[in-house]
Design an enzyme around this catalytic site. Sequence first.
Site, PDB file in Angstrom:
ATOM      1  CG  ASP A  43      -0.350  -0.121   2.523  1.00 17.12           C
ATOM      2  OD1 ASP A  43       0.887  -0.267   2.589  1.00 17.12           O
ATOM      3  OD2 ASP A  43      -1.084  -0.062   3.527  1.00 17.12           O
ATOM      4  CB  SER A  44       4.572   1.738   0.047  1.00 22.75           C
ATOM      5  OG  SER A  44       4.835   0.567  -0.684  1.00 22.75           O
ATOM      6  CG  ASP A  82       0.326  -4.094   1.962  1.00 23.51           C
ATOM      7  OD1 ASP A  82       0.416  -5.069   2.742  1.00 23.51           O
ATOM      8  OD2 ASP A  82       1.179  -3.203   1.876  1.00 23.51           O
ATOM      9  CE  LYS A 111       3.024  -6.141   3.735  1.00 31.46           C
ATOM     10  NZ  LYS A 111       2.604  -4.941   4.464  1.00 31.46           N
ATOM     11  CD  GLU A 113       0.283  -1.642   7.919  1.00 25.89           C
ATOM     12  OE1 GLU A 113      -0.008  -0.837   8.827  1.00 25.89           O
ATOM     13  OE2 GLU A 113       0.815  -1.306   6.849  1.00 25.89           O
ATOM     14  CD  GLU A 180       7.641  -0.451   7.707  1.00 23.51           C
ATOM     15  OE1 GLU A 180       6.665  -1.128   7.326  1.00 23.51           O
ATOM     16  OE2 GLU A 180       7.869   0.701   7.288  1.00 23.51           O
TER      17      GLU A 180
HETATM   18  O1  KIV Z   1       3.571  -1.190   1.651  1.00 24.56           O
HETATM   19  C1  KIV Z   1       4.758  -1.553   1.728  1.00 24.56           C
HETATM   20  O2  KIV Z   1       5.622  -1.155   0.924  1.00 24.56           O
HETATM   21  C2  KIV Z   1       5.142  -2.449   2.802  1.00 24.56           C
HETATM   22  C3  KIV Z   1       6.602  -2.735   2.979  1.00 24.56           C
HETATM   23  C4  KIV Z   1       7.290  -1.588   3.578  1.00 24.56           C
HETATM   24  C5  KIV Z   1       6.818  -3.967   3.755  1.00 24.56           C
HETATM   25  O3  KIV Z   1       4.312  -2.906   3.518  1.00 24.56           O
END
Ligand code: KIV
Length: 274
Positions: A43-44, A82, A111, A113, A180
């Site tokens: 989600d970055s 994500d 994934k 969190e 992280e």
């Molecule tokens: O969204 C992302 O890029 C991440 C990584 C930093 C693990 O979750």
Amino acid sequence: MQKIPDFQAWKARAQRISMLTCYDFSTARLLARTSVDALLVGDSCAMVVHGHPDTLHATVDMMALHTAAVRRGAPDKLVIADLPFLSYRAGIDRAVDAVDALMKSGANAVKLEGADGNTELVAHLVASGVPVMGHLGLTPQSVQVLGGYRTQARDATRAARLVADARALEAAGCFAVVLECVPAEVAERVTGALSVPTIGIGCGPEVSGQVLVINDLLTMDPDFRPRFVRAYAGLGPLLVDAAQRYCEDVVAGRFPAIGEFVSEPALAEAGTGP
Ligand code: KIV
């Protein structure tokens, strides 16, 4: 293609795991030529692709679009997507809809969190056939609660809590846990406490694998250089230089040159009218 059960085997034989974020078709096509074990549609992408200040702006539609593009570019790579902010916190039904969208877009796994309030969902997803990767430590979706992007678990109580959270995610069925920005010693402790692998970012070497944001590894933003990123290439400055030289060539009439366009001299006689 790497498979989800491989993660357990890699951990068992201490084989280090490489993961990179990926958000688009052409980067995925290039990464498909590498030995990277998994691509994370993080989600970055809300930040590095869409220019938002944080990951809270990612949506299921956004993640699904990027996941589909990555899948088209890397059909044989393991793709993890994500689950965006709050998409898995409004009840199991809505979470399942979000997961469904990402899996149908081509993800092999999702994934999420945090452990608190998520273990029941993880167990439900895993029992439903969805592999789930956890994410602990600095969890960017909680940036407002955490008060910024800073190293987590820096005292004994918080370190013990992190180990407990990681164990809870493993017990719920997570096949791996991203850690992280926690101190290297804490990451090592968590790694030792789990039978599933840990994938670290900003956590030092004593984890089962590493993940980096591809834009950071390529230095797409020369002003963003956290300590934990190794800049394997300087693509940002290269791109600026290439685009600037192109602009100058266009203005000076140096582009296009002979050989860079089709020429049919006979047509010069043909006139321009109908
Ligand atoms: O969204 C992302 O890029 C991440 C990584 C930093 C693990 O979750």
